[in-house]
Enzyme design. Structure first.
Site, short mmCIF file in Angstrom:
data_model
loop_
_atom_site.label_atom_id
_atom_site.label_comp_id
_atom_site.label_asym_id
_atom_site.label_seq_id
_atom_site.Cartn_x
_atom_site.Cartn_y
_atom_site.Cartn_z
N ARG A 75 2.50 -1.83 13.23
CA ARG A 75 1.21 -0.61 14.02
C ARG A 75 0.54 -1.45 15.40
NH1 ARG A 75 -3.32 0.05 9.71
NH2 ARG A 75 -4.56 1.45 10.66
N LYS A 100 -4.14 9.75 1.62
CA LYS A 100 -5.03 8.97 2.62
C LYS A 100 -6.05 10.21 1.27
CE LYS A 100 -3.48 7.12 6.43
NZ LYS A 100 -2.91 7.66 7.51
N GLU A 145 2.07 3.84 14.64
CA GLU A 145 2.90 3.10 13.79
C GLU A 145 4.09 3.10 15.25
OE1 GLU A 145 2.65 0.75 11.98
OE2 GLU A 145 4.32 0.56 10.73
N GLU A 173 9.45 3.76 3.98
CA GLU A 173 9.41 2.79 3.15
C GLU A 173 8.96 3.27 2.36
OE1 GLU A 173 8.01 -1.87 4.12
OE2 GLU A 173 6.41 -0.27 5.40
N LYS A 224 5.36 6.54 5.15
CA LYS A 224 5.10 5.38 5.50
C LYS A 224 5.91 4.92 6.59
CE LYS A 224 3.41 0.40 3.61
NZ LYS A 224 3.24 -0.24 4.67
N GLU A 259 1.05 10.88 4.16
CA GLU A 259 2.39 10.92 5.21
C GLU A 259 3.62 9.82 4.92
OE1 GLU A 259 -2.35 11.13 7.54
OE2 GLU A 259 -1.41 9.42 7.44
N1 LIG Z 1 1.35 7.25 8.25
C1 LIG Z 1 0.68 5.46 8.10
N2 LIG Z 1 -1.28 5.92 8.07
C2 LIG Z 1 -1.03 4.31 8.02
N3 LIG Z 1 0.06 2.44 8.16
C3 LIG Z 1 1.32 3.80 8.29
C4 LIG Z 1 1.35 4.61 8.43
N4 LIG Z 1 2.75 4.29 8.38
C5 LIG Z 1 2.88 3.05 7.83
N5 LIG Z 1 2.05 2.60 8.25
C6 LIG Z 1 1.91 0.99 8.14
O1 LIG Z 1 1.68 0.70 7.07
C7 LIG Z 1 0.09 -0.45 7.21
C8 LIG Z 1 -0.21 -0.58 5.70
O2 LIG Z 1 -0.42 -1.28 4.79
P1 LIG Z 1 -0.92 -2.00 5.16
O3 LIG Z 1 -2.31 -1.52 5.16
O4 LIG Z 1 -1.31 -3.06 3.27
O5 LIG Z 1 -0.50 -3.29 6.02
P2 LIG Z 1 0.20 -4.26 5.86
O6 LIG Z 1 -0.70 -5.67 5.33
O7 LIG Z 1 0.78 -4.54 7.05
O8 LIG Z 1 1.12 -4.32 5.29
P3 LIG Z 1 2.36 -3.90 4.66
O9 LIG Z 1 3.02 -4.90 4.36
O10 LIG Z 1 2.15 -2.83 3.33
O11 LIG Z 1 2.84 -3.03 6.16
C9 LIG Z 1 0.24 -0.22 8.35
O12 LIG Z 1 -0.42 -1.37 8.83
C10 LIG Z 1 0.67 0.09 9.28
O13 LIG Z 1 1.64 -0.58 10.26
#
Ligand SMILES: Nc1ncnc2c1ncn2[C@@H]1O[C@H](COP(=O)(O)OP(=O)(O)OP(=O)(O)O)[C@@H](O)[C@H]1O
Length: 672
Positions: free
Chosen positions: A353, A506, A402, A501, A348, A346
């Site tokens: 979030r 998954k 997101e 990004e 990112k 997917e």
């Molecule tokens: N398709 C997607 N599925 C899940 N998360 C996504 C997606 N697109 C964007 N995101 C964002 O990416 C984050 C996933 O990275 P991670 O679980 O490490 O969180 P994080 O610590 O906030 O990391 P990051 O600094 O990479 O955002 C999710 O918390 C969400 O905010």
């Protein structure tokens, strides 16, 4: 603010000793039990800033409110050790007594230990400002505020100032001893006060508490109100202690393997350990679904912990702790990790979030990654949701999404920085300056039924069948189910061109693809451009100190000291300096220490061993910590709190990964 931070650890962590089950409090039977605080008295004098000379002897009868001194002396004891298992043991003993005598006070006892008065989504935060506390301490002690401020500057801990200045009081008319519940209720009302009179009202509430406090109680009251206990008591330890308490004292009617209200004498240390870890997992699962001790603890009092996750189901309106991802270095690593499993890729998106809840009464709630209620920030999402669920028979739903800033005319995705300019509260629909699009990637509940145990392939289908897209406002994430690494590589490039990004990869089918709340799972990998170019990840670090600038930079900070979070000890461990100013060599002694609250995302060239920094000190090397080399500021992570920063455990893992890669590269080089 001088010294307001729990000083980063400057010596290697002591070796954790095996948990001594004998230390666990042995329960007693009987109606007229009285519990003495002898032990608390003994240790109070040894505690930092403690007043060992004052009598804190307290007894309470079954059913009576728990005296606050029981909590205070527990914290004194916790402060006396840095060993996690010992801390858990001390807290288990304290909770066990409360469980036996006054179980109704377990919830306030736990919340106070966590420095909270309610779950994060209720929006009731402690964190009373220092100036209010200074005023209250001055009034309670009869000193001028200037004197209290001066002492604070000298000592660096307002809690200790509160205890020390109390010592000089001459006489006060006797006041009733504080109870855990009365302190909790007072703190709750202080947190809830709003309006122009709030400072005065808050000060008066705190003043009453300080006047009634005895011994070391004012130390803990002050620190709790500041929102930091500084004793290394992190939530996972409290959860483990609470779980152990219910292994020792299950409800009489429970169907657990230990149905009696007393633990059978035959409960061996091994059995206790095993049961405690089962109970801890059950409690964590329940709290991930219902992060609300006032819901979970009463259930524990009635039912066995094995039943807990089932009895704490997902509830629209109550946020679920989100599932998180692991970083990965490239498509080849992803392919290696998943092997033959079916995966989906997917986009990112670079946004915020957001967990969106559609309630049966047609209300909408939005929660952040930290389970905070952000509904007030997104009136446009509230207005949009009825259109999304229209006609599909959706009575209730929980969506994982997101939220991304977009340019409305073209629906082009805009950088995260644009979204961060939107106010956090009370945003008016009529005055919106930043437009957003919601990208939905998961559904956790539909019409009251939890979908978390269903495979992602089913959840995705349910999401897409039951909700409707609205162009530029509500979209399902762009995704492909790749059949080759080349597909993945190509889609990654497309995602970057589309201002994302990178990718989230998954697991799609079977048990591994279930939604795992509150877990950083390897069934979700994130692949970002930065990882491929250099470091495996950026770091979210807490700003803990700063050095004043010199020369042209006089008047501004010239360099900052950044730390990661050790979630096991609840301490911040320094990991790099950021800035141009020259700072003295040797142990980190910045000109100012900050409250650990601001989180910055930092990229780095790599990680190295360092004698100066305390992150993972003594863990990978006997007399070195781990440090970031060539750190660079990426952005502020406003949505993250200090305890959501990159953990020391993650730093260690990334350091080990880097070592593996380096040794792989070395052997590749030697064979070529
Ligand atoms: N398709 C997607 N599925 C899940 N998360 C996504 C997606 N697109 C964007 N995101 C964002 O990416 C984050 C996933 O990275 P991670 O679980 O490490 O969180 P994080 O610590 O906030 O990391 P990051 O600094 O990479 O955002 C999710 O918390 C969400 O905010």
């Amino acid at each position: 603010m001088a010294g307001a931070l729990q000083a980063p650890r400057s010596c290697p962590p002591k070796e954790e000793k095996e948990e001594e089950e004998e230390d666990q409090e042995q329960p007693e039977g009987g109606k007229e039990q009285r519990v003495s605080e002898e032990e608390g008295r003994a240790s109070a004098g040894a505690a930092e800033g403690g007043r060992g000379d004052e009598d804190v002897h307290v007894e309470w009868k079954e059913g009576e409110p728990v005296p606050f001194s029981h909590l205070s002396s527990t914290l004194d004891r916790v402060q006396g050790t840095s060993k996690r298992l010992e801390i858990i043991s001390i807290v288990t003993a304290a909770l066990s007594t409360v469980r036996r005598l006054t179980p109704d006070d377990l919830v306030p006892f736990v919340y106070i230990m966590l420095g909270r008065v309610a779950p994060p989504f209720k929006g009731l935060e402690l964190g009373v400002g220092d100036s209010v506390l200074v005023q209250a301490i001055a009034a309670a002690s009869g000193h001028e505020t200037s004197k209290i401020k001066e002492e604070y500057k000298k000592v660096g801990d307002l809690g200790q100032v509160a205890v020390a200045t109390r010592r000089n009081q001459l006489s006060l008319s006797p006041v009733r001893a504080l109870t855990v519940r009365s302190v909790f209720e007072a703190m709750k009302s202080a947190a809830a006060i709003e309006g122009s009179e709030s400072v005065k009202q808050r000060r008066d509430i705190i003043l009453c508490l300080l006047v009634a406090a005895r011994g070391n109680e004012s130390l803990w009251i002050t620190r709790i109100l500041q929102g930091k206990l500084r004793v290394g008591l992190a939530e996972p330890s409290v959860i483990s202690a609470l779980a152990a308490t219910f292994v020792l004292h299950p409800p009489a009617s429970s169907s657990s393997s230990f149905p009696s209200p007393l633990p059978p004498p035959s409960l061996s240390p091994e059995e206790f350990k095993k049961e405690s870890s089962i109970a801890t997992e059950a409690l964590k699962e329940a709290l991930a679904q219902q992060p609300c001790y006032e819901t979970v603890v009463p259930i524990l009092l009635e039912h066995s912990y094995q039943q807990l996750p089932v009895l704490c189901p997902l509830t629209p309106g109550v946020p679920v702790k989100p599932m998180l991802a692991h970083p990965s270095r490239g498509v080849s690593e992803v392919t290696k990790r998943f092997g033959n499993k079916t995966v989906t890729c997917e986009y990112k998106y670079d946004g915020e979030r957001s967990q969106i809840h559609w309630l049966e009464d047609q209300k909408v709630k939005v929660f952040s990654r930290n389970s905070e209620d952000t509904t007030g920030k997104f009136p446009d999402i509230v207005e949009l949701l009825p259109k999304i669920v229209e006609g599909g028979g959706v009575k209730s739903a929980i969506l994982d999404c997101e939220v991304v800033a977009v340019e409305r005319a073209t629906n082009r995705i805009l950088p995260f920085q644009i979204l961060s300019t939107r106010a956090r509260k009370n945003v008016q629909l009529s005055s919106l300056k930043v437009d957003v699009c919601v990208f939905a990637f998961d559904i956790l509940l539909l019409n009251g039924e939890s979908l978390m145990r269903r495979p992602l392939i089913e959840r995705r289908q349910i999401l897409r069948q039951n909700l409707r897209e609205v162009e530029g406002r509500f979209k399902f994430v762009s995704s492909i189910d790749p059949t080759s690494p080349e597909d993945m590589e190509e889609f990654f490039q497309v995602a970057l061109q589309d201002s994302c990004e990178g990718l989230m990869i998954k697991s799609l089918e079977g048990e591994p693809s279930q939604y795992a709340p509150d877990k950083r799972s390897r069934e979700w990998l994130k692949l970002k451009k930065d990882y491929i170019e250099g470091m495996v990840d950026t770091f979210d670090l807490v700003v803990v100190g700063a050095w004043q600038g010199r020369g042209k930079r006089t008047g501004v900070y010239g360099a900052f000291l950044l730390a990661c979070y050790n979630s096991e000890t609840d301490e911040f461990e320094t990991v790099c300096k950021l800035g141009n100013a020259k700072v003295p060599e040797g142990p980190n002694q910045p000109d100012v220490w900050f409250d650990p609250s601001t989180v910055w995302e930092i990229s780095a060239a790599d990680l190295s061993l360092s004698p100066q920094h305390t992150a993972c000190y003594g863990v990978v090397h006997a007399s070195r910590g781990i440090a970031l080399r060539f750190p660079r500021f990426v952005r502020e992570r406003e949505e993250k709190g200090a305890s959501q920063a990159t953990t020391s455990q993650q730093v260690k893992e990334i350091f080990s990964q880097q070592r593996n890669v380096q040794s792989g590269e070395e052997s590749d080089a030697s064979t070529s």
